[in-house]
Write a protein that holds these residues in place. Structure first.
Motif, mmCIF file in Angstrom:
data_model
loop_
_atom_site.group_PDB
_atom_site.id
_atom_site.type_symbol
_atom_site.label_atom_id
_atom_site.label_comp_id
_atom_site.label_asym_id
_atom_site.label_seq_id
_atom_site.Cartn_x
_atom_site.Cartn_y
_atom_site.Cartn_z
ATOM 1 N N ASN A 195 -7.978 6.493 22.799
ATOM 2 C CA ASN A 195 -7.487 5.285 22.136
ATOM 3 C C ASN A 195 -7.019 5.620 20.727
ATOM 4 O OD1 ASN A 195 -8.412 3.463 24.291
ATOM 5 N ND2 ASN A 195 -10.466 3.957 23.564
ATOM 6 N N ARG A 196 -5.849 5.164 20.372
ATOM 7 C CA ARG A 196 -5.324 5.408 19.033
ATOM 8 C C ARG A 196 -6.108 4.575 18.016
ATOM 9 N NH1 ARG A 196 0.679 4.147 18.733
ATOM 10 N NH2 ARG A 196 0.454 5.142 16.693
ATOM 11 N N ILE A 197 -6.366 5.175 16.866
ATOM 12 C CA ILE A 197 -7.229 4.562 15.855
ATOM 13 C C ILE A 197 -6.377 3.976 14.728
ATOM 14 C CG2 ILE A 197 -9.122 4.957 14.250
ATOM 15 C CD1 ILE A 197 -9.857 7.427 15.945
ATOM 16 N N PRO A 198 -6.445 2.670 14.499
ATOM 17 C CA PRO A 198 -5.675 2.064 13.396
ATOM 18 C C PRO A 198 -6.325 2.366 12.051
ATOM 19 C CG PRO A 198 -7.023 0.404 14.469
ATOM 20 C CD PRO A 198 -7.209 1.671 15.267
ATOM 21 N N ASP A 199 -5.526 2.323 11.008
ATOM 22 C CA ASP A 199 -6.039 2.538 9.657
ATOM 23 C C ASP A 199 -6.766 1.278 9.203
ATOM 24 O OD1 ASP A 199 -6.413 2.678 6.849
ATOM 25 O OD2 ASP A 199 -4.807 4.145 6.674
ATOM 26 N N LEU A 200 -8.083 1.344 9.226
ATOM 27 C CA LEU A 200 -8.934 0.247 8.782
ATOM 28 C C LEU A 200 -10.021 0.801 7.884
ATOM 29 C CD1 LEU A 200 -9.488 -1.645 12.169
ATOM 30 C CD2 LEU A 200 -8.097 -2.437 10.263
ATOM 31 N N ILE A 201 -10.396 0.035 6.884
ATOM 32 C CA ILE A 201 -11.552 0.346 6.060
ATOM 33 C C ILE A 201 -12.494 -0.856 6.115
ATOM 34 C CG2 ILE A 201 -10.355 1.953 4.508
ATOM 35 C CD1 ILE A 201 -10.069 -0.311 2.486
ATOM 36 N N ALA A 202 -13.730 -0.631 5.764
ATOM 37 C CA ALA A 202 -14.717 -1.707 5.851
ATOM 38 C C ALA A 202 -14.276 -2.933 5.057
ATOM 39 C CB ALA A 202 -16.070 -1.197 5.356
ATOM 40 N N HIS A 203 -13.704 -2.714 3.900
ATOM 41 C CA HIS A 203 -13.343 -3.837 3.031
ATOM 42 C C HIS A 203 -12.229 -4.684 3.627
ATOM 43 C CE1 HIS A 203 -14.700 -5.323 -0.842
ATOM 44 N NE2 HIS A 203 -13.466 -5.661 -1.154
ATOM 45 N N ASP A 204 -11.474 -4.136 4.595
ATOM 46 C CA ASP A 204 -10.452 -4.937 5.265
ATOM 47 C C ASP A 204 -11.089 -6.121 5.990
ATOM 48 O OD1 ASP A 204 -8.392 -3.235 4.481
ATOM 49 O OD2 ASP A 204 -8.469 -2.057 6.338
ATOM 50 N N LEU A 205 -12.306 -5.937 6.497
ATOM 51 C CA LEU A 205 -12.958 -7.028 7.217
ATOM 52 C C LEU A 205 -13.544 -8.053 6.258
ATOM 53 C CD1 LEU A 205 -14.627 -5.517 10.395
ATOM 54 C CD2 LEU A 205 -12.252 -6.154 9.930
ATOM 55 N N VAL B 255 0.858 -1.185 0.000
ATOM 56 C CA VAL B 255 0.000 0.000 0.000
ATOM 57 C C VAL B 255 0.897 1.239 0.000
ATOM 58 C CG1 VAL B 255 -1.737 1.311 1.263
ATOM 59 C CG2 VAL B 255 -1.848 -1.194 1.213
ATOM 60 N N PRO B 256 0.752 2.145 -0.947
ATOM 61 C CA PRO B 256 1.570 3.365 -0.963
ATOM 62 C C PRO B 256 1.375 4.173 0.317
ATOM 63 C CG PRO B 256 0.415 3.085 -3.053
ATOM 64 C CD PRO B 256 -0.164 2.080 -2.097
ATOM 65 N N SER B 257 2.443 4.766 0.804
ATOM 66 C CA SER B 257 2.380 5.492 2.070
ATOM 67 C C SER B 257 1.397 6.653 2.025
ATOM 68 C CB SER B 257 3.773 6.008 2.459
ATOM 69 O OG SER B 257 4.285 6.874 1.448
ATOM 70 N N ASP B 258 1.196 7.249 0.831
ATOM 71 C CA ASP B 258 0.271 8.382 0.762
ATOM 72 C C ASP B 258 -1.194 7.947 0.803
ATOM 73 O OD1 ASP B 258 0.080 7.256 -1.745
ATOM 74 O OD2 ASP B 258 0.495 9.102 -2.858
ATOM 75 N N GLN B 259 -1.452 6.633 0.805
ATOM 76 C CA GLN B 259 -2.816 6.119 0.929
ATOM 77 C C GLN B 259 -3.127 5.661 2.356
ATOM 78 O OE1 GLN B 259 -3.667 3.112 -2.014
ATOM 79 N NE2 GLN B 259 -2.999 4.390 -3.728
ATOM 80 N N ILE B 260 -2.135 5.767 3.233
ATOM 81 C CA ILE B 260 -2.307 5.359 4.621
ATOM 82 C C ILE B 260 -2.527 6.607 5.467
ATOM 83 C CG2 ILE B 260 -1.269 4.143 6.569
ATOM 84 C CD1 ILE B 260 0.470 2.632 4.531
ATOM 85 N N ARG B 261 -3.533 6.556 6.327
ATOM 86 C CA ARG B 261 -3.889 7.741 7.110
ATOM 87 C C ARG B 261 -3.651 7.543 8.608
ATOM 88 N NH1 ARG B 261 -9.694 9.589 4.424
ATOM 89 N NH2 ARG B 261 -8.915 9.925 2.302
ATOM 90 N N ASP B 262 -3.328 8.655 9.251
ATOM 91 C CA ASP B 262 -3.224 8.692 10.704
ATOM 92 C C ASP B 262 -4.520 9.296 11.235
ATOM 93 O OD1 ASP B 262 -2.713 9.069 13.359
ATOM 94 O OD2 ASP B 262 -0.805 10.128 13.096
ATOM 95 N N PHE B 263 -5.326 8.470 11.888
ATOM 96 C CA PHE B 263 -6.626 8.920 12.370
ATOM 97 C C PHE B 263 -6.577 9.448 13.798
ATOM 98 C CE2 PHE B 263 -7.733 6.187 8.816
ATOM 99 C CZ PHE B 263 -8.729 6.908 8.197
ATOM 100 N N GLY B 264 -5.386 9.531 14.370
ATOM 101 C CA GLY B 264 -5.264 10.087 15.709
ATOM 102 C C GLY B 264 -5.871 9.185 16.764
ATOM 103 N N ALA B 265 -6.659 9.781 17.664
ATOM 104 C CA ALA B 265 -7.245 9.040 18.766
ATOM 105 C C ALA B 265 -8.736 9.348 18.879
ATOM 106 C CB ALA B 265 -6.539 9.386 20.079
ATOM 107 N N ASP B 266 -9.471 8.431 19.505
ATOM 108 C CA ASP B 266 -10.904 8.666 19.725
ATOM 109 C C ASP B 266 -11.101 9.526 20.975
ATOM 110 O OD1 ASP B 266 -10.586 6.983 21.920
ATOM 111 O OD2 ASP B 266 -11.647 5.290 21.022
ATOM 112 N N GLU B 267 -12.333 9.727 21.382
ATOM 113 C CA GLU B 267 -12.641 10.611 22.512
ATOM 114 C C GLU B 267 -12.083 10.087 23.829
ATOM 115 O OE1 GLU B 267 -16.857 11.097 22.495
ATOM 116 O OE2 GLU B 267 -16.857 12.413 20.720
ATOM 117 N N GLU B 268 -11.819 8.799 23.887
ATOM 118 C CA GLU B 268 -11.279 8.209 25.105
ATOM 119 C C GLU B 268 -9.755 8.145 25.083
ATOM 120 O OE1 GLU B 268 -13.139 4.424 25.415
ATOM 121 O OE2 GLU B 268 -15.155 5.245 25.643
#
Length: 273
Positions: free
Chosen positions: A213-223, A198-211
């Motif tokens: 917790n750090r958010i991993p880069d996942l998309i629905a199709h990964d599941l 996966v090209p690095s420019d297609q990977i996102r840093d989603f930061g953290a949620d309200e609690e």
């Protein structure tokens, strides 16, 4: 179209994801949990999950199945603004041009998918509780005589913003919300994506949620990819697996066989000689 290719969860990360879905102690949004659980347990595509209706479920004895129709009316609740521009269709159905919901490929139509309550955890090599059947019965309040009484919710479709059905963007947000509460390390997830091309420019840093917790880069199709890889881990015959995944071409499904093979325990190789 997804912003990047789908990459399945490694078996250890899939174990961590399931741990969150089956935990009684983790506070999950019920709609995002239902969405993520359905993706992982059936491998359906994002648009199909967004259109899934209570009527699509059926019992065979006490076993619960999800039937993917070749056509269904679009029953998603749409914004008032869209009702003035079309005949009551969501954007996906309008773009498909069939007047309602149709699956992405002809091979996807007519599938009957078991809604499992147990799965094979390839980290522990044990059959463990998965709980998708229980969640579906609670969420959709199925009315079949085989369904349990006292369902918790009783929705006709998965809810997003208080409306029936959801868009593709919600599906990926749901998956990331569950992933954030798991032990999936975003840095390790990023490295997995890079290792799989996966090209690095297609990977996102989603930061953290309200609690926090750090958010991993996942998309629905990964599941969906994780579901396919799980079938390969279980040594499911490819032709039969494709009747469940809706793939048209064997070479397309074969990439998941390779993902499963790449997870072989290298330490076991030493015991082969």
């Amino acid at each position: 179209m997804s912003r990047r290719n789908a990459i399945p969860l490694h078996k250890k990360r899939q174990d961590a994801f399931v741990d969150v879905l089956t935990s009684d102690e983790v506070d999950l949004d019920p709609h995002k949990a239902m969405t993520s659980h359905l993706f992982l347990g059936t491998g359906i595509r994002n648009d199909t999950a967004g259109h899934t209706h209570r009527d699509w479920f059926t019992y065979r004895g006490t076993d619960l199945y999800l039937n993917i129709p070749d056509y269904d009316e679009c029953r998603k609740e749409i914004d008032e603004a869209r009702k003035t521009t079309n005949t009551g269709l969501c954007g996906a159905c309008e773009r498909a041009g069939n007047g309602g919901y149709t699956p992405k490929t002809q091979a996807s139509a007519g599938r009957q998918l078991l809604i499992p309550n147990y799965w094979t955890n390839h980290v522990t090599d044990e059959t463990e509780y998965f709980g998708l059947k229980d969640r579906c019965e609670r969420y959709f309040a199925l009315s079949d005589p085989a369904a349990p009484e006292g369902a918790e919710y009783g929705f006709k479709m998965i809810q997003a913003g208080g409306k029936d059905g959801f868009s593709k963007g919600f599906g990926s947000r749901a998956v990331r919300a569950v992933g954030a509460k798991s032990e999936i390390n975003p840095t390790m997830r990023k490295q997995r994506l890079l290792n799989e091309g996966v090209p690095s420019d297609q990977i996102r840093d989603f930061g953290a949620d309200e609690e926090g917790n750090r958010i991993p880069d996942l998309i629905a199709h990964d599941l969906r990819a994780s579901f396919c890889t799980q079938l390969a881990r279980n040594d499911t015959e490819t032709a039969y697996a494709m009747t469940k995944t809706g793939h048209k071409l064997e070479e397309t499904f074969y990439r998941y066989v390779q993902f499963a093979r790449d997870e072989l325990d290298k330490d076991k190789d030493k015991d082969m000689f």
